[in-house]
Design a protein around this motif. Structure first.
Motif, mmCIF file in Angstrom:
data_model
loop_
_atom_site.group_PDB
_atom_site.id
_atom_site.type_symbol
_atom_site.label_atom_id
_atom_site.label_comp_id
_atom_site.label_asym_id
_atom_site.label_seq_id
_atom_site.Cartn_x
_atom_site.Cartn_y
_atom_site.Cartn_z
ATOM 1 N N SER A 1 5.367 25.090 28.219
ATOM 2 C CA SER A 1 5.233 23.972 28.564
ATOM 3 C C SER A 1 4.654 23.277 30.335
ATOM 4 C CB SER A 1 5.908 23.181 27.796
ATOM 5 O OG SER A 1 6.061 24.019 26.307
ATOM 6 N N VAL B 1 1.950 25.962 31.468
ATOM 7 C CA VAL B 1 0.556 26.241 30.969
ATOM 8 C C VAL B 1 0.167 24.954 31.516
ATOM 9 C CG1 VAL B 1 -0.562 25.187 28.554
ATOM 10 C CG2 VAL B 1 1.517 27.403 28.662
ATOM 11 N N THR B 2 1.213 23.600 31.758
ATOM 12 C CA THR B 2 0.472 22.116 31.841
ATOM 13 C C THR B 2 -0.085 22.957 33.168
ATOM 14 O OG1 THR B 2 1.629 21.122 30.476
ATOM 15 C CG2 THR B 2 0.607 20.059 32.464
ATOM 16 N N THR C 1 -3.200 24.965 33.734
ATOM 17 C CA THR C 1 -4.365 24.312 32.798
ATOM 18 C C THR C 1 -4.814 23.389 33.557
ATOM 19 O OG1 THR C 1 -3.421 24.728 30.750
ATOM 20 C CG2 THR C 1 -5.412 22.801 30.661
ATOM 21 N N TRP C 2 -3.842 22.422 34.542
ATOM 22 C CA TRP C 2 -4.797 21.505 35.671
ATOM 23 C C TRP C 2 -5.462 22.387 36.580
ATOM 24 C CZ3 TRP C 2 -5.197 16.863 36.342
ATOM 25 C CH2 TRP C 2 -4.470 15.485 35.301
ATOM 26 N N ASN D 1 -6.402 24.862 36.338
ATOM 27 C CA ASN D 1 -7.918 25.545 36.272
ATOM 28 C C ASN D 1 -9.184 24.265 36.409
ATOM 29 O OD1 ASN D 1 -7.169 28.152 35.940
ATOM 30 N ND2 ASN D 1 -6.394 27.583 34.185
ATOM 31 N N TYR D 2 -8.823 23.067 35.851
ATOM 32 C CA TYR D 2 -9.521 21.918 35.468
ATOM 33 C C TYR D 2 -10.237 22.050 37.209
ATOM 34 C CZ TYR D 2 -10.782 17.089 35.051
ATOM 35 O OH TYR D 2 -11.326 15.623 35.481
#
Length: 227
Positions: A204, A207-208, A211-212, A214-215
């Motif tokens: 987790s 993944v977080t 994700t950050w 990529n954002y």
């Protein structure tokens, strides 16, 4: 519902926070210097900084033991002067995380600094602005998106470090038991539910982090496109 000892989570966060803080300042200094200067041996220094990316964790761990062990030069110095023991301590785990995370942060910061147009800095210099003020108000803000991406990746890498940590810090429940060590030794003891629990936790976090990253990359790309 099984209640698990959450000390590996808190220790991993502690280790990753300390190592990421050290990585942050070290990378800023190194990347700033390397991105703005050309000199003989620059490629060799750059390769040395990035070396942990290709070395097996056991080699990194062995090197840390040689340097910070009971008979190592830094180990003896820290023990005699400050009374700090690196081996079999959470500090050893933090140092291991620092070493393996540094190349990731360094690469991100280097790329971010190289994208900053030096003409902006030169204009400020012609106005008599100090180098520190230039860095704080021009270079750093323009490179922030890349720096942030490196910070997130370094933090995630610090939490996930296993091999070098095991060699220099060992496995001491409640003292050096990070999440990766908890997973490994839970599996070795046949405690599959415990191992799965920690796998979910660390996955987790990963993944977080991704994700950050990529954002922020997408946001930065869109901003540049609008400009």
């Amino acid at each position: 519902m099984i209640a698990y000892d959450l000390s590996p989570l808190f220790l991993s966060l502690k280790v990753a926070t300390v190592s990421t803080t050290l990585v942050f300042f070290t990378s800023l200094i190194l990347a700033r210097f390397m991105s703005r200067h050309e000199f003989f041996g620059k490629s060799a220094i750059d390769a040395f900084i990035l070396l942990p990316l290709v070395l097996p964790p056991t080699v990194i761990g062995f090197g840390l033991i040689v340097l910070f062990g009971m008979n190592g030069p830094f180990g003896i110095l820290l023990e005699d002067i400050f009374g700090i023991q690196i081996v079999f301590s959470w500090i050893g785990a933090a140092i291991a995380s620092f070493v393996v995370s540094l190349p990731l942060m360094y690469q991100s910061v280097m790329a971010a600094f190289e994208k900053v147009d030096p003409r902006w800095e030169n204009v400020a210099r012609t106005m008599g602005v100090s180098e520190w003020h230039i860095f704080r108000t021009i270079t750093f803000p323009l490179a922030w998106s890349g720096i942030l991406a490196g910070l997130i990746l370094s933090f995630a890498r610090g939490i996930g470090e296993f091999g070098a940590t095991l060699m220099i810090a060992g496995y001491i429940p409640g003292v050096t038991e990070t999440i990766p060590l908890a997973i490994y030794f839970a599996y070795e003891a046949g405690e599959m539910e415990k191992a799965v629990f920690w796998v979910i936790v660390i996955s987790s976090v990963g993944v977080t982090a991704i994700t950050w990253v990529n954002y922020w990359r997408k946001k930065n790309t869109n901003r540049i496109g609008r400009e």
